[in-house]
Design an enzyme around this catalytic site. Sequence first.
Site, PDB file in Angstrom:
ATOM      1  N   SER A 295     -39.534 -12.339 -22.626  1.00 24.62           N
ATOM      2  CA  SER A 295     -39.391 -11.899 -21.242  1.00 24.62           C
ATOM      3  C   SER A 295     -40.754 -11.685 -20.587  1.00 24.62           C
ATOM      4  O   SER A 295     -40.962 -12.065 -19.423  1.00 24.62           O
ATOM      5  CB  SER A 295     -38.571 -10.599 -21.193  1.00 24.62           C
ATOM      6  OG  SER A 295     -38.475 -10.115 -19.870  1.00 24.62           O
ATOM      7  N   PHE A 298     -42.425 -15.003 -19.548  1.00 22.64           N
ATOM      8  CA  PHE A 298     -41.846 -15.611 -18.356  1.00 22.64           C
ATOM      9  C   PHE A 298     -42.163 -14.806 -17.099  1.00 22.64           C
ATOM     10  O   PHE A 298     -42.343 -15.387 -16.014  1.00 22.64           O
ATOM     11  CB  PHE A 298     -40.337 -15.788 -18.530  1.00 22.64           C
ATOM     12  CG  PHE A 298     -39.986 -17.011 -19.315  1.00 22.64           C
ATOM     13  CD1 PHE A 298     -39.922 -18.248 -18.698  1.00 22.64           C
ATOM     14  CD2 PHE A 298     -39.744 -16.947 -20.671  1.00 22.64           C
ATOM     15  CE1 PHE A 298     -39.618 -19.391 -19.410  1.00 22.64           C
ATOM     16  CE2 PHE A 298     -39.436 -18.073 -21.399  1.00 22.64           C
ATOM     17  CZ  PHE A 298     -39.378 -19.303 -20.772  1.00 22.64           C
ATOM     18  N   HIS A 299     -42.225 -13.483 -17.204  1.00 20.33           N
ATOM     19  CA  HIS A 299     -42.654 -12.680 -16.055  1.00 20.33           C
ATOM     20  C   HIS A 299     -44.086 -13.038 -15.660  1.00 20.33           C
ATOM     21  O   HIS A 299     -44.404 -13.153 -14.467  1.00 20.33           O
ATOM     22  CB  HIS A 299     -42.556 -11.181 -16.385  1.00 20.33           C
ATOM     23  CG  HIS A 299     -41.189 -10.613 -16.180  1.00 20.33           C
ATOM     24  ND1 HIS A 299     -40.173 -10.773 -17.087  1.00 20.33           N
ATOM     25  CD2 HIS A 299     -40.670  -9.864 -15.162  1.00 20.33           C
ATOM     26  CE1 HIS A 299     -39.083 -10.149 -16.643  1.00 20.33           C
ATOM     27  NE2 HIS A 299     -39.356  -9.608 -15.481  1.00 20.33           N
ATOM     28  N   GLU A 300     -44.935 -13.207 -16.654  1.00 12.63           N
ATOM     29  CA  GLU A 300     -46.326 -13.567 -16.374  1.00 12.63           C
ATOM     30  C   GLU A 300     -46.417 -14.946 -15.733  1.00 12.63           C
ATOM     31  O   GLU A 300     -47.172 -15.149 -14.773  1.00 12.63           O
ATOM     32  CB  GLU A 300     -47.130 -13.528 -17.678  1.00 12.63           C
ATOM     33  CG  GLU A 300     -48.607 -13.837 -17.508  1.00 12.63           C
ATOM     34  CD  GLU A 300     -49.355 -12.773 -16.732  1.00 12.63           C
ATOM     35  OE1 GLU A 300     -50.408 -13.093 -16.147  1.00 12.63           O
ATOM     36  OE2 GLU A 300     -48.892 -11.612 -16.710  1.00 12.63           O
ATOM     37  N   ILE A 303     -45.438 -14.985 -11.989  1.00 16.01           N
ATOM     38  CA  ILE A 303     -46.335 -14.293 -11.059  1.00 16.01           C
ATOM     39  C   ILE A 303     -47.758 -14.845 -11.130  1.00 16.01           C
ATOM     40  O   ILE A 303     -48.379 -15.133 -10.108  1.00 16.01           O
ATOM     41  CB  ILE A 303     -46.348 -12.776 -11.341  1.00 16.01           C
ATOM     42  CG1 ILE A 303     -44.935 -12.205 -11.176  1.00 16.01           C
ATOM     43  CG2 ILE A 303     -47.315 -12.064 -10.397  1.00 16.01           C
ATOM     44  CD1 ILE A 303     -44.822 -10.739 -11.505  1.00 16.01           C
TER      45      ILE A 303
END
Length: 373
Positions: A295, A298-300, A303
């Site tokens: 997770s 994928f957040h990194e 953004i």
Amino acid sequence: MKYGWLIRTGFWFSSRSLRDWPLLMCCLTLPIFPLAAFIVEKLAVEKRIPEFAVVSLHITITTTALLYPVLVILRCDSAVLSGVTLMLFACIVWLKLVSFVHTNYDLRTGTVSVDKVDVVPGSPSVDCSRELSLKSLTYFMVAPTLCYQTSYPRTPSVRKSWVSRQFFKLIIFTGVMGFMIEQYINPITKNSQHPLKGNLLYAIERVLKLSLPCLYVWLCMFYCFFHLWLNILAELLCFGDREFYKDWWNAKTVEEYWRMWNMPVHKWMLRHIYFPCLRYGIPKGVAVVIAFLVSAVFHELCIAVPCHIFKWWAFLGIMFQVPLVLITNYLWDKFQNSMVGNMIFWFSFCILGQPMTVLLYYHDLMNRKGANW
């Protein structure tokens, strides 16, 4: 209205938006990858290619499906919003591809039996090796789910008047979200300093001042996407499973929040990360950390790539949830009081986490643009 009316005429669209056409073309070509995965899987079912070639081709296809948009965004001087939209779409395609490949691999190789595959509640178990079809894959790619099955619970018809009302709400709340960003968040961030540099008390004041509008924007985003858009899409496709979220706002622990706020991703994590880890003998705690690690990556990506900044703030923010999970679980076991964990969740979520992330990325983005100029 301390700063007056700040909504720009070019907020929704301007001539500069035409620079983002490579991202649009990239988005339109992403369906090539599910088609390629289907062809490979069809050849595997018919035993025309060996298993190691099937695995190698699927790894190549899924990896390319994610790296292709990343390279397009990094090579283009596009708007951050356009880049985020493309990355979110690419990540959804990647998650769906992994589910399609993983589920068919398990059924084809006999790793799990058909009746043990995690399916959407209410859906019949179907042998994917016998009913693999392009129609079922196409439906899956557009359906509001990330877990592949050849059939899903269906509703009998489309409620057109209901869809119209939801679309109207979607337009209204998207406008409210844009208004909050332009009228409140932008002025506060522009009149701030980097939170890790300069005056500490001033940074705390900016974070606290930013916390309320950030929370409102996030709630509008959640309502627009999870409650309105996913239900609209499900209604248009007669998709029967409407469990897109649970009452995460009442979460007693941080772990409970992550299990309830995004059910499509949670179900994907269970089927394709958590349960496979347990099957390979990995302890439950380590499996949870691996899920958070995926997770965080994928957040990194969603953004950092659109911002062209790799400072790992989003990654660290997600991984920071792991100690919060341990702390809130310990407090729940010790005191059996839901208020303690819920307060910690809301403090870390809206007072500290989101405003701090906004300020960090905003100033790093401005520094990058200043250096390029």
